[in-house]
Structure formats: structure tokens, C-alpha cells
Design a protein around this motif. Structure first.
Motif, PDB file in Angstrom:
ATOM      1  N   GLY A  58       0.830  -0.872   0.048  1.00  0.00           N
ATOM      2  CA  GLY A  58      -0.038  -0.391  -0.031  1.00  0.00           C
ATOM      3  C   GLY A  58       0.729   1.130   0.070  1.00  0.00           C
ATOM      4  N   SER A  59      -0.325   2.492  -0.091  1.00  0.00           N
ATOM      5  CA  SER A  59       0.978   4.293  -0.512  1.00  0.00           C
ATOM      6  C   SER A  59       1.281   4.084   0.791  1.00  0.00           C
ATOM      7  N   SER A  60       1.249   3.285   2.073  1.00  0.00           N
ATOM      8  CA  SER A  60       2.490   4.011   3.186  1.00  0.00           C
ATOM      9  C   SER A  60       2.622   2.648   4.219  1.00  0.00           C
ATOM     10  N   GLY A  61       2.778   1.503   3.375  1.00  0.00           N
ATOM     11  CA  GLY A  61       3.311  -0.079   4.133  1.00  0.00           C
ATOM     12  C   GLY A  61       4.715   0.368   3.784  1.00  0.00           C
ATOM     13  N   SER A  69       8.996   4.094  10.490  1.00  0.00           N
ATOM     14  CA  SER A  69       8.364   5.540  10.633  1.00  0.00           C
ATOM     15  C   SER A  69       7.257   6.330   9.709  1.00  0.00           C
ATOM     16  N   PRO A  70       5.659   5.935   9.986  1.00  0.00           N
ATOM     17  CA  PRO A  70       5.206   6.017   9.310  1.00  0.00           C
ATOM     18  C   PRO A  70       5.331   7.512   8.112  1.00  0.00           C
ATOM     19  N   ILE A  71       4.651   7.689   7.518  1.00  0.00           N
ATOM     20  CA  ILE A  71       4.498   8.776   6.367  1.00  0.00           C
ATOM     21  C   ILE A  71       3.191   9.082   6.126  1.00  0.00           C
ATOM     22  N   SER A  72       2.290   8.902   6.797  1.00  0.00           N
ATOM     23  CA  SER A  72       1.252   9.214   6.900  1.00  0.00           C
ATOM     24  C   SER A  72       0.362   8.812   7.892  1.00  0.00           C
ATOM     25  N   THR A  73      -1.048   8.736   8.082  1.00  0.00           N
ATOM     26  CA  THR A  73      -1.801   8.801   9.318  1.00  0.00           C
ATOM     27  C   THR A  73      -2.781   8.814   8.669  1.00  0.00           C
ATOM     28  N   ALA A  74      -3.668   8.406   9.468  1.00  0.00           N
ATOM     29  CA  ALA A  74      -5.662   8.205   9.412  1.00  0.00           C
ATOM     30  C   ALA A  74      -6.758   8.315  10.548  1.00  0.00           C
ATOM     31  N   ASP A 128     -14.494  15.315  16.887  1.00  0.00           N
ATOM     32  CA  ASP A 128     -12.772  15.662  18.016  1.00  0.00           C
ATOM     33  C   ASP A 128     -11.884  16.609  18.393  1.00  0.00           C
ATOM     34  N   ASP A 129     -11.689  17.115  19.527  1.00  0.00           N
ATOM     35  CA  ASP A 129     -10.972  18.510  19.650  1.00  0.00           C
ATOM     36  C   ASP A 129      -9.706  18.639  19.383  1.00  0.00           C
ATOM     37  N   ASP A 130      -8.835  17.206  19.420  1.00  0.00           N
ATOM     38  CA  ASP A 130      -8.210  17.432  19.209  1.00  0.00           C
ATOM     39  C   ASP A 130      -7.309  18.439  17.732  1.00  0.00           C
ATOM     40  N   THR A 131      -6.933  19.444  17.672  1.00  0.00           N
ATOM     41  CA  THR A 131      -5.910  19.681  16.960  1.00  0.00           C
ATOM     42  C   THR A 131      -4.787  19.061  15.779  1.00  0.00           C
ATOM     43  N   MET A 132      -4.297  18.302  16.400  1.00  0.00           N
ATOM     44  CA  MET A 132      -3.324  17.110  15.522  1.00  0.00           C
ATOM     45  C   MET A 132      -2.689  15.801  16.650  1.00  0.00           C
ATOM     46  N   ASP A 133      -3.339  15.127  16.217  1.00  0.00           N
ATOM     47  CA  ASP A 133      -3.378  13.621  17.101  1.00  0.00           C
ATOM     48  C   ASP A 133      -1.511  13.103  17.092  1.00  0.00           C
ATOM     49  N   GLN A 134      -0.969  13.355  15.873  1.00  0.00           N
ATOM     50  CA  GLN A 134      -0.187  12.194  15.841  1.00  0.00           C
ATOM     51  C   GLN A 134       0.708  12.781  14.545  1.00  0.00           C
ATOM     52  N   GLY A 135       1.874  14.347  14.775  1.00  0.00           N
ATOM     53  CA  GLY A 135       2.579  14.621  13.769  1.00  0.00           C
ATOM     54  C   GLY A 135       3.555  13.797  12.950  1.00  0.00           C
ATOM     55  N   ILE A 136       3.423  14.243  11.226  1.00  0.00           N
ATOM     56  CA  ILE A 136       4.889  13.215  10.792  1.00  0.00           C
ATOM     57  C   ILE A 136       5.557  14.644  10.245  1.00  0.00           C
ATOM     58  N   ILE A 137       5.886  15.570  10.583  1.00  0.00           N
ATOM     59  CA  ILE A 137       6.925  16.509  10.059  1.00  0.00           C
ATOM     60  C   ILE A 137       8.236  15.342  10.734  1.00  0.00           C
TER      61      ILE A 137
END
Length: 73
Positions: free
Chosen positions: A14-17, A28-33, A61-70
């Protein structure tokens, strides 16, 4: 510990596999969902019965960001 691996045939990833054989320091992941699903949504198998009189799936979901991938390059 190093390993000797024979042939490996990969048909599709897959694209983020990640395909990993052997030692690794960091993956490290390069995408989140984010997935929202109600009760019994991901149940698989034979003869499954789900009795659910009242089911609510909260998607607020009130979070601005759950997990950053920067910094995961």
C-alpha cells in the motif's frame, strides 16, 4: 542478529506500507488516518451475531493534531 533470507516475492504494498526483512533501527509512518466505526464494524468470521440496541459513534474530535509526521522522513 543478522539473518539469511531466501527469495521473497512482493506483489503489492500500500501507499503507506512497509516491507521489512532483517534488522531495523526505526520504522516511521509517512501518513496517518483516523477511522470512526460503530459497534461490530470490524468483526469478521462465520456465525457472528451482534445485538446492539443503541449504538452511537462520536466523531467529534477537538484535538488539533493527534500524531505529527513532520519529522518522519
Amino acid at each position: 542478529m543478522p539473518a539469511i533470507v531466501g527469495f521473497a516475492q512482493v506483489i503489492s504494498i500500500g501507499s503507506s506500507g512497509v516491507f521489512h526483512i532483517g534488522d531495523v533501527f526505526n520504522i516511521s509512518p509517512i501518513s496517518t488516518a483516523k477511522t470512526f466505526a460503530g459497534a461490530g464494524s470490524f468483526i469478521t468470521g462465520r456465525g457472528i451475531s451482534v445485538y446492539n440496541e443503541s449504538s452511537l459513534t462520536y466523531t467529534v474530535d477537538d484535538d488539533t493534531m493527534d500524531q505529527g509526521i513532520i519529522l518522519n522522513v
